[in-house]
Design a protein around this motif. Structure first.
Motif, short mmCIF file in Angstrom:
data_model
loop_
_atom_site.label_atom_id
_atom_site.label_comp_id
_atom_site.label_asym_id
_atom_site.label_seq_id
_atom_site.Cartn_x
_atom_site.Cartn_y
_atom_site.Cartn_z
N GLU A 215 0.81 -1.21 0.00
CA GLU A 215 0.00 0.00 0.00
C GLU A 215 0.85 1.27 0.00
N SER A 216 2.16 1.13 -0.05
CA SER A 216 3.05 2.28 -0.05
C SER A 216 2.90 3.10 -1.33
N ILE A 217 3.16 4.42 -1.21
CA ILE A 217 3.19 5.27 -2.41
C ILE A 217 4.60 5.86 -2.59
N ALA A 218 5.62 5.17 -2.10
CA ALA A 218 7.00 5.66 -2.22
C ALA A 218 7.39 5.87 -3.68
N ASP A 219 6.89 5.02 -4.56
CA ASP A 219 7.23 5.15 -5.98
C ASP A 219 6.69 6.45 -6.57
N ILE A 220 5.55 6.91 -6.07
CA ILE A 220 4.97 8.17 -6.54
C ILE A 220 5.77 9.35 -6.00
N ALA A 221 6.19 9.27 -4.75
CA ALA A 221 7.00 10.34 -4.16
C ALA A 221 8.30 10.53 -4.94
N ALA A 222 8.81 9.45 -5.49
CA ALA A 222 10.09 9.52 -6.20
C ALA A 222 10.02 10.37 -7.47
N CYS A 223 8.81 10.60 -7.97
CA CYS A 223 8.70 11.32 -9.25
C CYS A 223 7.74 12.49 -9.20
N ASN A 224 7.32 12.88 -7.98
CA ASN A 224 6.41 14.00 -7.86
C ASN A 224 6.95 14.99 -6.84
N ASP A 225 7.12 16.24 -7.24
CA ASP A 225 7.73 17.24 -6.36
C ASP A 225 6.92 17.54 -5.12
N PHE A 226 5.63 17.21 -5.14
CA PHE A 226 4.78 17.60 -4.01
C PHE A 226 4.34 16.43 -3.14
N VAL A 227 4.93 15.26 -3.34
CA VAL A 227 4.64 14.09 -2.51
C VAL A 227 5.93 13.63 -1.85
N VAL A 228 5.86 13.46 -0.54
CA VAL A 228 7.03 13.06 0.25
C VAL A 228 6.64 11.87 1.11
N VAL A 229 7.48 10.85 1.16
CA VAL A 229 7.21 9.66 1.97
C VAL A 229 8.32 9.48 3.00
#
Length: 485
Positions: A215-229
């Motif tokens: 359920e992690s969204i770490a992969d999204i954080a890696a490519c989006n400037d406004f998401v941090v995990v």
């Protein structure tokens, strides 16, 4: 050498240096967050050694840390050198672990430092920050330190928040202290909403490895400037003493955070151990999840069978318990459990009245906690019986029926209410109609449901008279109750 007398600093008229004119205004009034992990303090309060206590206030992997002796020994040979502030080995291990790149990783000395680092990077005075409640207190503390305005929303409404004029949103997933895990699709909807409005979404996934890593969204954080995990090795690998964590962010944001983080913020031993832990421990994680599922289900079942305990459904390695229908307050229960060698977390610091949180540990330790709860309940019952005797003696007359009592009639209409709680509890005499119940949680408890003797007028009056004549409770039993039985 300068004489000491020449080093006396002048004080103001009140004898106090006027720091309020020299220190940042938002520092005043801030109170440090209350956390668990206060083993030494608890031992001192209880008058016990730390080895005599079981700490259920900290939420660590019950398997304990993997074998680390060799890596610790090797790391100790390098303590005469500064760490490499680039932390290349640790960054690569963290990146490989989550299938991102080293440029996405910001190493840190545990979660708290990284939460502050994020706030230092993006929060300016008077920024609006949205934080769900109840949740981990460090988000609010660190943002207030930077001068932010805090808007709290109910955690259940976090996916439907209005983010207009907002700088950042914090989300703990799974949430501490409720143990609730939002699924990836739900969090992605919130991430898309925030990113499209250029609002930062900070997702704390400290417990996700012990819930469901998918359920992690770490992969999204890696490519989006406004998401941090945020990820923590403390909970996953049970190494809280080493303080190891990292942030996953876009290369641009990660570079900014790395530029302003403290130099050498992770010591060389923590960096070496963290690198090793992240390399190849999938079997360890799999065994951990299996153990947690089994023990969480067992412990939830046992806690649910304790009258007045309402455990929340949990997806991770701790359980929140509602005590509002339990007779003892959370503070009183916490203190009594400590005297019995068990540390639990009073959730008053989460603004949750009469709630406690307990970790899920190994079976023998979970059994010990449940047994301690039952022991505390029995001791408390005896105290209530003694208190009831005192109240009856103070009144000095039979109370008869108390029809204004919210529990009347608890046994039968017209009952005598001189003694609300039986002074003989637990008599453990089956001739009364009471019985010894074997609990599913283990152990036994005396049930008075089938006994109404103390609520019969003539019996209550005779018991009161004997007590007022100075008779001890055992003697009163023989003189009043035995003839009736």
């Amino acid at each position: 050498m300068i004489a000491y007398s020449t080093l006396i600093f002048p004080a103001n008229k009140k004898g106090i240096v006027p720091l309020n004119n020299r220190v940042r205004k938002n520092v005043f009034g801030l109170v440090p967050c209350i956390h668990g992990a206060r083993l030494l303090e608890s031992a001192r309060t209880a008058g016990k050694n730390t080895q005599e206590l079981l700490d259920f206030s900290v939420n660590l992997n019950p398997l304990g840390p993997p074998k680390l002796r060799s890596i610790l020994s090797a790391a100790c040979t390098n303590i005469n050198n500064y760490p490499d502030n680039r932390y290349r080995g640790f960054k690569k291990a963290a990146a490989d672990y989550l299938n991102v790149t080293s440029e996405n990783i910001v190493p840190g000395n545990g979660s708290s430092e990284l939460i502050r680092l994020f706030a230092e990077t993006v929060i300016e005075p008077d920024d609006l920050v949205i934080i769900p409640a109840p949740t981990f207190a460090e988000y609010e503390f660190q943002c207030l330190l930077l001068g932010a305005r805090i808007e709290k929303v109910d955690y259940d409404d976090i996916l439907n928040i209005n983010i207009d004029n907002c700088k950042a949103v914090f989300l703990c997933n799974p949430n501490n202290p409720t143990g609730l895990l939002l699924n990836r699709k739900e969090v992605l909807l919130l991430a898309e909403k925030c990113a499209s409005a250029e609002v930062f979404l900070f997702v704390d996934e400290a417990f996700i490895e012990l819930a469901d890593p998918r359920e992690s969204i770490a992969d999204i954080a890696a490519c989006n400037d406004f998401v941090v995990v945020l990820r923590s090795l403390t909970k996953t690998f049970a190494v809280p003493g080493l303080r190891i964590g990292f942030v996953v962010a876009s290369p641009v944001l990660a570079e900014l955070m790395n530029n302003i983080r403290l130099h050498w913020n992770m010591n060389s031993i923590a960096a070496a151990v963290g690198e090793e832990l992240l390399k190849d421990n999938q079997d360890y994680i799999k065994r951990s999840l299996g153990l947690l599922k089994k023990e969480r289900e067992w412990l939830t079942s046992k806690l649910s069978s304790i009258r007045g305990f309402k455990p929340y459904p949990s997806d991770t390695n701790f359980i929140l318990i509602d005590l509002k229908e339990f007779g003892l307050s959370s503070a009183d229960l916490t203190a009594r459990m400590l005297r019995n060698g068990i540390i639990i977390r009073d959730c008053a610091s989460f603004d949750l009245e009469n709630h406690i949180r307990v970790a899920v540990r190994k079976r023998n330790e979970n059994r010990a906690m449940v047994a301690a709860f039952l022991k505390v309940i029995k001791e408390w019952g005896s105290e209530l019986a003694e208190k009831e005797i005192g109240l009856a003696l103070d009144r000095g007359v039979a109370a008869r029926s108390r029809i204004d009592c919210e529990y009347y009639p608890c046994h039968f209409a017209g009952q005598d209410c001189t003694f609300c709680f039986c002074p003989f509890y637990p008599c453990e005499n089956t001739r009364t109609g009471g019985e010894l119940i074997h609990r599913s949680t283990g152990g036994t408890v005396w049930s008075c449901a089938g006994c109404n003797l103390i609520h019969q007028g003539h019996i209550a009056e005779n018991v009161l008279k004997e007590l007022m004549n100075g008779k001890k409770i055992k003697e009163v039993w023989k003189r009043v109750m035995e003839p009736v039985l």
